[in-house]
Design a protein around this motif. Structure first.
Motif, PDB file in Angstrom:
ATOM      1  N   GLU A   1       0.836  -1.207   0.000  1.00 36.01           N
ATOM      2  CA  GLU A   1       0.000   0.000   0.000  1.00 36.01           C
ATOM      3  C   GLU A   1       0.869   1.256   0.000  1.00 36.01           C
ATOM      4  OE1 GLU A   1      -2.470  -0.497   3.402  1.00 36.01           O
ATOM      5  OE2 GLU A   1      -3.877  -1.853   2.391  1.00 36.01           O
ATOM      6  N   ARG A   2       1.989   1.223   0.746  1.00 37.85           N
ATOM      7  CA  ARG A   2       2.881   2.389   0.762  1.00 37.85           C
ATOM      8  C   ARG A   2       3.542   2.595  -0.596  1.00 37.85           C
ATOM      9  NH1 ARG A   2       3.675   0.699   6.099  1.00 37.85           N
ATOM     10  NH2 ARG A   2       5.348  -0.740   5.519  1.00 37.85           N
ATOM     11  N   VAL A   3       3.957   1.508  -1.229  1.00 33.14           N
ATOM     12  CA  VAL A   3       4.558   1.620  -2.561  1.00 33.14           C
ATOM     13  C   VAL A   3       3.547   2.209  -3.534  1.00 33.14           C
ATOM     14  CG1 VAL A   3       5.485   0.343  -4.530  1.00 33.14           C
ATOM     15  CG2 VAL A   3       6.199  -0.257  -2.209  1.00 33.14           C
TER      16      VAL A   3
ATOM     17  N   SER B   1       1.671   6.788  -6.724  1.00 32.48           N
ATOM     18  CA  SER B   1       0.610   7.696  -7.152  1.00 32.48           C
ATOM     19  C   SER B   1       0.974   9.139  -6.844  1.00 32.48           C
ATOM     20  CB  SER B   1      -0.707   7.329  -6.456  1.00 32.48           C
ATOM     21  OG  SER B   1      -1.168   6.075  -6.888  1.00 32.48           O
ATOM     22  N   ARG B   2       1.561   9.362  -5.667  1.00 30.71           N
ATOM     23  CA  ARG B   2       1.941  10.722  -5.282  1.00 30.71           C
ATOM     24  C   ARG B   2       2.972  11.292  -6.245  1.00 30.71           C
ATOM     25  NH1 ARG B   2       4.569  11.127   0.412  1.00 30.71           N
ATOM     26  NH2 ARG B   2       2.848   9.712   0.835  1.00 30.71           N
TER      27      ARG B   2
ATOM     28  N   ALA C   1       6.272   3.020 -15.628  1.00 31.12           N
ATOM     29  CA  ALA C   1       7.330   4.014 -15.441  1.00 31.12           C
ATOM     30  C   ALA C   1       8.217   3.657 -14.249  1.00 31.12           C
ATOM     31  CB  ALA C   1       6.725   5.402 -15.247  1.00 31.12           C
ATOM     32  N   LEU C   2       7.591   3.183 -13.175  1.00 29.92           N
ATOM     33  CA  LEU C   2       8.375   2.783 -12.006  1.00 29.92           C
ATOM     34  C   LEU C   2       9.247   1.572 -12.326  1.00 29.92           C
ATOM     35  CD1 LEU C   2       9.153   3.033  -9.059  1.00 29.92           C
ATOM     36  CD2 LEU C   2       7.074   1.749  -8.446  1.00 29.92           C
ATOM     37  N   ALA C   3       8.700   0.648 -13.107  1.00 28.50           N
ATOM     38  CA  ALA C   3       9.483  -0.533 -13.502  1.00 28.50           C
ATOM     39  C   ALA C   3      10.728  -0.115 -14.278  1.00 28.50           C
ATOM     40  CB  ALA C   3       8.614  -1.470 -14.338  1.00 28.50           C
ATOM     41  N   THR C   4      10.559   0.855 -15.181  1.00 30.80           N
ATOM     42  CA  THR C   4      11.696   1.338 -15.968  1.00 30.80           C
ATOM     43  C   THR C   4      12.717   2.044 -15.090  1.00 30.80           C
ATOM     44  OG1 THR C   4      10.277   1.600 -17.915  1.00 30.80           O
ATOM     45  CG2 THR C   4      12.354   2.817 -17.895  1.00 30.80           C
TER      46      THR C   4
ATOM     47  N   GLY D   1      -5.580   7.915  -9.529  1.00 29.34           N
ATOM     48  CA  GLY D   1      -4.611   7.494  -8.529  1.00 29.34           C
ATOM     49  C   GLY D   1      -3.705   8.624  -8.093  1.00 29.34           C
ATOM     50  N   ILE D   2      -3.273   9.450  -9.059  1.00 34.47           N
ATOM     51  CA  ILE D   2      -2.422  10.594  -8.738  1.00 34.47           C
ATOM     52  C   ILE D   2      -3.190  11.590  -7.878  1.00 34.47           C
ATOM     53  CG2 ILE D   2      -1.206  12.591  -9.714  1.00 34.47           C
ATOM     54  CD1 ILE D   2      -0.656  10.799 -12.197  1.00 34.47           C
TER      55      ILE D   2
END
Length: 311
Positions: A30-32, A37-38, A45-48, A269-270
């Motif tokens: 949940e924190r990730v 999102s923040r 994008a995070l995976a990259t 989400g953002i």
């Protein structure tokens, strides 16, 4: 005969039943997800950025699989946070932290706000510029996600007040000598955030009176956001997700968030990830509630009353 759906742990290669999720891993996921999102990042994008597969990130966010500490380190670097923030217990670094945490643990939001402002004033690092018209800054900062109307309404408000209009994104580009996309591509998000803060510092020093349109992600950096809250009168421009998307597309935005099949989910989400930070603004205005001219009149009234200027 009933079947059980198993999630696969990539690292260990074992199946995990949803009913067997460990509470710590669920909270970690949940924190990730919240931090992602923040920051306004899609999972792709995070995976990259972290060099971790989307599948592994999905398992992490859903609280399944025994993620390695090295993966957490990669993810925390990509999210520009400490591993301790991901793990969820940054306030254990010293006895003083522990004692402070104990004092504040059950405090409500109003009390925490007062503490933050007081500590900011003590340390000179931000928090609030005070309350009441006589103490309010004549630097008016508009915050909110892209497509809320910051540039359009900001220019109209600046003209009405006779103040300079400062679009912080353009100031960042002038300061760095590159476009926003070039800064991020060449130097990364951390460098962009440093330029963002320095551009804000210069803007509030140069312009004692101004209307400042801020980038939507500025609230993701606590130091920069504290600086903004300390030196500016802040207004959160809100809008419905559909209006955000429509306005961004009308501007010809071709970035991934506009083209993704999951664009609306990403946008929501953002918004959800940043709403609590945007809500720290002194004032808020729904820009989806009325036509442009009526919305401007409402903003004009809010700001002129806040600064004790004639209507």
């Amino acid at each position: 005969m009933s079947s059980t759906i198993l999630h696969v742990d990539e690292a260990a290669g074992v199946g995990v039943s949803p009913d067997e999720k460990h509470p710590f891993l669920v909270a970690l996921g949940e924190r990730v997800r919240s931090l992602r999102s923040r920051r306004g990042m899609t999972r792709k994008a995070l995976a990259t950025a972290s060099d971790v597969s989307e599948r592994h990130l999905a398992n992490l966010e859903y609280g399944v699989g025994n993620v390695s500490i090295l993966v957490l380190l990669q993810v925390s670097r990509a999210l520009q946070c400490s591993p301790a923030e991901l793990i969820g217990d940054i306030t254990t670094r010293s006895p003083e932290w522990l004692l402070i945490r104990e004092l504040l643990e059950s405090a409500d939001e109003a009390t925490l706000h007062r503490v933050r402002v007081t500590v900011g004033e003590m340390l000179g690092t931000g928090g609030s510029h005070g309350s009441g018209a006589s103490q309010r800054s004549s630097c008016v900062a508009l915050i909110g996600l892209r497509g809320a109307g910051k540039s359009t309404l900001g220019k109209m408000l600046a003209d009405d007040l006779g103040f300079p209009f400062v679009e912080l994104s353009r100031e960042i580009e002038k300061f760095a000598g590159f476009s926003i996309s070039e800064i991020q591509a060449l130097y990364g998000q951390n460098a962009y955030r440093r330029y963002e803060r320095r551009a804000l510092e210069e803007s509030v020093q140069i312009y004692p009176e101004a209307v400042i349109a801020t980038p939507g992600g500025l609230v993701s950096d606590p130091a920069t956001f504290n600086l903004l809250l300390q030196h500016c009168t802040t207004v959160w421009l809100q809008a419905d997700p559909e209006d955000h998307m429509r306005r961004v597309l009308a501007q010809g935005d071709t970035r991934p968030v506009s083209a993704s099949r999951e664009a609306m989910d990403d946008l929501k989400g953002i918004l959800a990830g940043r709403a609590a930070f945007y809500a720290k603004a002194e004032f808020r205005l729904d820009t989806s509630a009325a036509p442009l001219q009526e919305t401007f009149e409402a903003l004009r009234r809010i700001v002129r009353e806040a600064l004790a200027l004639p209507l």
